[in-house]
Design a protein around this motif. Structure first.
Motif, mmCIF file in Angstrom:
data_model
loop_
_atom_site.group_PDB
_atom_site.id
_atom_site.type_symbol
_atom_site.label_atom_id
_atom_site.label_comp_id
_atom_site.label_asym_id
_atom_site.label_seq_id
_atom_site.Cartn_x
_atom_site.Cartn_y
_atom_site.Cartn_z
ATOM 1 N N ILE A 28 0.860 -1.465 -0.054
ATOM 2 C CA ILE A 28 0.025 -0.091 0.004
ATOM 3 C C ILE A 28 0.859 1.132 0.104
ATOM 4 O O ILE A 28 1.818 1.289 0.622
ATOM 5 C CB ILE A 28 -1.014 0.085 1.006
ATOM 6 N N ASN A 29 0.543 2.137 -1.061
ATOM 7 C CA ASN A 29 1.509 3.246 -1.317
ATOM 8 C C ASN A 29 0.831 4.531 -1.306
ATOM 9 O O ASN A 29 -0.168 4.446 -2.228
ATOM 10 C CB ASN A 29 2.522 3.081 -2.308
ATOM 11 N N LEU A 30 1.219 5.726 -0.763
ATOM 12 C CA LEU A 30 0.652 6.988 -1.103
ATOM 13 C C LEU A 30 1.784 7.815 -1.198
ATOM 14 O O LEU A 30 2.802 8.138 -0.753
ATOM 15 C CB LEU A 30 0.057 7.668 0.374
ATOM 16 N N ILE A 31 1.668 8.192 -2.635
ATOM 17 C CA ILE A 31 2.900 9.187 -3.079
ATOM 18 C C ILE A 31 2.371 10.514 -3.177
ATOM 19 O O ILE A 31 1.436 10.966 -3.806
ATOM 20 C CB ILE A 31 3.311 8.855 -4.669
ATOM 21 N N SER A 32 3.101 11.273 -2.177
ATOM 22 C CA SER A 32 2.581 12.682 -1.767
ATOM 23 C C SER A 32 3.908 13.813 -2.564
ATOM 24 O O SER A 32 4.736 13.404 -2.256
ATOM 25 C CB SER A 32 2.467 12.882 -0.551
ATOM 26 N N GLY A 33 3.276 14.523 -3.054
ATOM 27 C CA GLY A 33 4.197 15.823 -3.839
ATOM 28 C C GLY A 33 3.297 16.946 -4.135
ATOM 29 O O GLY A 33 2.219 16.919 -4.367
ATOM 30 N N LYS A 34 4.181 18.122 -4.555
ATOM 31 C CA LYS A 34 3.542 19.295 -5.029
ATOM 32 C C LYS A 34 3.262 19.067 -6.492
ATOM 33 O O LYS A 34 3.289 18.124 -7.281
ATOM 34 C CB LYS A 34 4.629 20.331 -4.803
ATOM 35 N N ASN A 35 2.171 19.854 -6.695
ATOM 36 C CA ASN A 35 1.818 20.011 -8.518
ATOM 37 C C ASN A 35 3.145 19.893 -9.235
ATOM 38 O O ASN A 35 4.196 20.746 -8.859
ATOM 39 C CB ASN A 35 1.156 21.299 -8.618
ATOM 40 N N GLY A 38 6.144 15.234 -10.373
ATOM 41 C CA GLY A 38 6.309 13.985 -10.884
ATOM 42 C C GLY A 38 5.490 12.870 -10.637
ATOM 43 O O GLY A 38 5.657 11.749 -10.910
ATOM 44 N N LYS A 39 4.484 13.220 -9.856
ATOM 45 C CA LYS A 39 3.486 11.895 -9.229
ATOM 46 C C LYS A 39 2.718 11.241 -10.519
ATOM 47 O O LYS A 39 2.764 10.126 -10.662
ATOM 48 C CB LYS A 39 2.317 12.565 -8.414
ATOM 49 N N THR A 40 2.288 11.994 -11.477
ATOM 50 C CA THR A 40 1.457 11.463 -12.383
ATOM 51 C C THR A 40 2.442 10.641 -13.462
ATOM 52 O O THR A 40 2.392 9.563 -14.080
ATOM 53 C CB THR A 40 0.706 12.364 -13.256
ATOM 54 N N ARG A 41 3.779 11.303 -13.629
ATOM 55 C CA ARG A 41 4.846 10.677 -14.391
ATOM 56 C C ARG A 41 5.427 9.466 -13.867
ATOM 57 O O ARG A 41 5.502 8.426 -14.681
ATOM 58 C CB ARG A 41 6.330 11.726 -14.754
ATOM 59 N N LEU A 42 5.315 9.352 -12.651
ATOM 60 C CA LEU A 42 5.558 8.037 -11.981
ATOM 61 C C LEU A 42 4.520 6.865 -12.451
ATOM 62 O O LEU A 42 5.042 5.785 -12.974
ATOM 63 C CB LEU A 42 5.752 8.125 -10.417
ATOM 64 N N LEU A 43 3.594 7.122 -12.107
ATOM 65 C CA LEU A 43 2.494 6.414 -12.489
ATOM 66 C C LEU A 43 2.187 5.923 -13.887
ATOM 67 O O LEU A 43 2.339 4.748 -14.513
ATOM 68 C CB LEU A 43 1.111 6.935 -12.026
ATOM 69 N N THR A 287 -8.034 -12.857 -10.540
ATOM 70 C CA THR A 287 -7.440 -14.339 -10.679
ATOM 71 C C THR A 287 -5.956 -14.226 -10.406
ATOM 72 O O THR A 287 -5.211 -15.175 -10.100
ATOM 73 C CB THR A 287 -7.537 -15.057 -12.133
ATOM 74 N N GLU A 288 -5.310 -13.021 -10.727
ATOM 75 C CA GLU A 288 -4.019 -12.981 -10.662
ATOM 76 C C GLU A 288 -3.672 -11.665 -9.665
ATOM 77 O O GLU A 288 -4.432 -10.758 -9.613
ATOM 78 C CB GLU A 288 -3.277 -12.679 -11.693
ATOM 79 N N HIS A 289 -2.650 -11.780 -8.983
ATOM 80 C CA HIS A 289 -2.204 -10.223 -8.331
ATOM 81 C C HIS A 289 -2.162 -9.286 -9.342
ATOM 82 O O HIS A 289 -1.477 -9.240 -10.401
ATOM 83 C CB HIS A 289 -0.862 -10.369 -7.567
ATOM 84 N N SER A 290 -2.858 -8.192 -8.781
ATOM 85 C CA SER A 290 -2.940 -6.996 -9.566
ATOM 86 C C SER A 290 -2.392 -5.686 -9.067
ATOM 87 O O SER A 290 -2.324 -5.471 -7.667
ATOM 88 C CB SER A 290 -4.245 -6.660 -9.956
ATOM 89 N N THR A 291 -1.888 -4.704 -9.982
ATOM 90 C CA THR A 291 -1.335 -3.724 -9.475
ATOM 91 C C THR A 291 -2.192 -2.719 -9.772
ATOM 92 O O THR A 291 -2.398 -2.085 -10.773
ATOM 93 C CB THR A 291 0.154 -3.282 -10.061
ATOM 94 N N VAL A 292 -2.949 -1.650 -8.669
ATOM 95 C CA VAL A 292 -3.816 -0.820 -8.994
ATOM 96 C C VAL A 292 -3.177 0.597 -8.694
ATOM 97 O O VAL A 292 -2.541 0.908 -7.761
ATOM 98 C CB VAL A 292 -4.817 -0.870 -8.092
ATOM 99 N N LEU A 293 -3.305 1.497 -9.705
ATOM 100 C CA LEU A 293 -2.478 2.786 -9.734
ATOM 101 C C LEU A 293 -3.608 3.776 -9.755
ATOM 102 O O LEU A 293 -4.676 3.705 -10.810
ATOM 103 C CB LEU A 293 -1.572 3.105 -10.921
ATOM 104 N N ILE A 294 -3.852 4.820 -8.885
ATOM 105 C CA ILE A 294 -4.986 5.856 -8.663
ATOM 106 C C ILE A 294 -4.147 7.129 -8.681
ATOM 107 O O ILE A 294 -3.505 7.385 -7.500
ATOM 108 C CB ILE A 294 -5.703 5.340 -7.743
ATOM 109 N N ASP A 295 -4.268 7.838 -9.464
ATOM 110 C CA ASP A 295 -3.802 9.248 -9.578
ATOM 111 C C ASP A 295 -4.556 10.362 -9.391
ATOM 112 O O ASP A 295 -5.946 10.347 -9.583
ATOM 113 C CB ASP A 295 -3.341 9.526 -11.119
ATOM 114 N N ASP A 296 -4.204 11.220 -8.430
ATOM 115 C CA ASP A 296 -4.997 12.474 -7.695
ATOM 116 C C ASP A 296 -6.157 11.820 -6.910
ATOM 117 O O ASP A 296 -7.152 12.441 -7.014
ATOM 118 C CB ASP A 296 -5.319 13.266 -8.804
#
Length: 389
Positions: A28-35, A38-43, A287-296
């Motif tokens: 479980i991860n929360l990526i925090s940063g200013k506008n 690079g948050k969206t770029r990371l995802l 059925t498989e382990h999933s990586t869920v990315l949620i921006d903003d």
């Protein structure tokens, strides 16, 4: 299997570019940063790598250099894949499992790959723009490649700051055909505006328990609704035979008789509804382990609903720890104050270099802050994470 870390470099020929310098992840991860930090770029760097694995050759704009280094963890295996390219030519590609090289190629397309049946590495030569892990895919001779593809098919990116399908009208003539066609289902899984067909297919596949779960979770966030359903868009009059009328989502609020169509639902309310439907669809089909990315995450929501949504997502990720890895981004103080610092990664950009601070990288710093008595947002706003030891 889940993503353990990423290092990503993006450079146009006429500019300096930017560099994501080794970001590691928990379940479980929360990526925090200013506008614009690079948050969206990371995802997008994670998602674009997953997309890359669905092609057998590189197709990029000229004068562009890209480089990925991805580490995945698969039970007792650590898989490291490195890939770099420039001007539609692959410069390097290497796959290591627990430190041992299973595949390697150079800029000329020459390299070696392990043949399991032969129990040895065999040399090859491919076109300079061919992606070896894709073009050499063979479940019998190279079964170790399958882990990469299984992971890539189960990476899902949701832009909570966007519309999430509110302005998308969808018509499906034959839901039965869709539910039996693997190719169409894979496309639907990756269609983040496809909330209507996912809701329809969820009900068809799992019955009332699917809809009941969506309503229950939606109410938990703070939206009091008694029913959610799909009906044809009555106002759409094409006048052309053979053109199906699109379907729309409707909600019925508790103690209110009028139904509200998706075009008239408030933007924040629809974002939450769409996200819940899509995550419920994912959960029921896992059925498989999933990586869920949620921006903003939490964008545009009031304090109570933002808080409830974060608690809901973290609770779901914790209960499905063996099936879901959750990576969210935010610069919302409500969100930050309601997520334990254990899950935090602070992102900071300087001259194109994007760096990360977390409890895993700076444990003493995070522990020291926990004794100060300030709220979590102060750790970010006061740039406490940059404090010199």
């Amino acid at each position: 299997m889940y993503i353990k870390s990423i290092d990503f470099y993006h450079k146009p020929a006429d500019g300096k570019g930017w560099h994501i310098k080794y970001c590691d992840f928990n379940h479980i991860n929360l990526i925090s940063g200013k506008n614009a930090s690079g948050k969206t770029r990371l995802l997008k760097a994670i998602n674009s790598f997953a997309t890359l694995l669905s092609h057998d050759q590189i197709k990029l704009k000229d004068n562009l250099s890209l480089q990925w280094s991805i580490t995945l963890e698969n039970q007792d295996e650590e898989i490291v894949y490195e890939f770099s390219c420039k001007n539609n030519q692959i410069l390097k590609e290497e796959l290591k499992i627990n430190g041992k090289s299973y595949l390697s190629r150079d800029s000329e397309g020459k390299g070696h790959i392990l043949y399991v049946g032969l129990k040895k590495k065999v040399e090859f030569e491919v076109e300079k723009n061919k992606i070896v892990v894709t073009s050499k895919r063979d479940k019998k001779q190279h079964p170790f490649l399958e882990a990469l593809f299984d992971w890539s098919k189960h990476v899902f990116l949701y832009n909570f700051g966007g519309l999430l399908g509110q302005n998308t009208l969808v018509s499906i003539r034959d839901i039965d055909k869709l539910s039996t066609n693997d190719g169409d289902l894979e496309k639907l899984n990756k269609d983040y505006d496809g909330v209507v067909p996912k809701f329809e297919l969820g009900i068809k596949s799992f019955g009332d328990k699917f809809k009941d779960k969506v309503i229950q979770d939606f109410n938990e966030i703070g939206y009091a609704v008694s029913d959610i359903y799909v009906v044809p868009y009555q106002l759409q009059q094409t006048g052309i035979k053979g053109i199906p009328i699109p379907n729309l989502l409707y909600v019925v609020e508790r103690n209110v008789s009028d139904k509200i169509s998706q075009e008239n639902i408030s933007q924040g309310m629809f974002r939450v509804l769409s996200l819940i439907i899509q995550l419920t669809y994912l959960e029921f089909n896992l059925t498989e382990h999933s990586t869920v990315l949620i921006d903003d995450i939490g964008e545009g929501l009031d304090f109570d609903r933002s808080t409830n949504l974060i608690k809901f997502l973290i609770s779901k990720a914790e209960s499905l720890k063996e099936k879901i890895q959750l990576i969210m981004t935010t610069n919302d103080r409500f969100v930050m104050n309601n997520v334990d610092l254990t899950y935090w990664t602070v992102i900071d950009k300087s001259d194109g270099d994007i760096r990360f601070y977390s409890e895993r990288t700076d444990p003493e710093l995070f522990e020291e802050f926990s004794y100060i008595g300030l709220n979590n947002f102060d750790f970010f706003s006061g740039q406490y994470y940059k404090k010199q030891k």
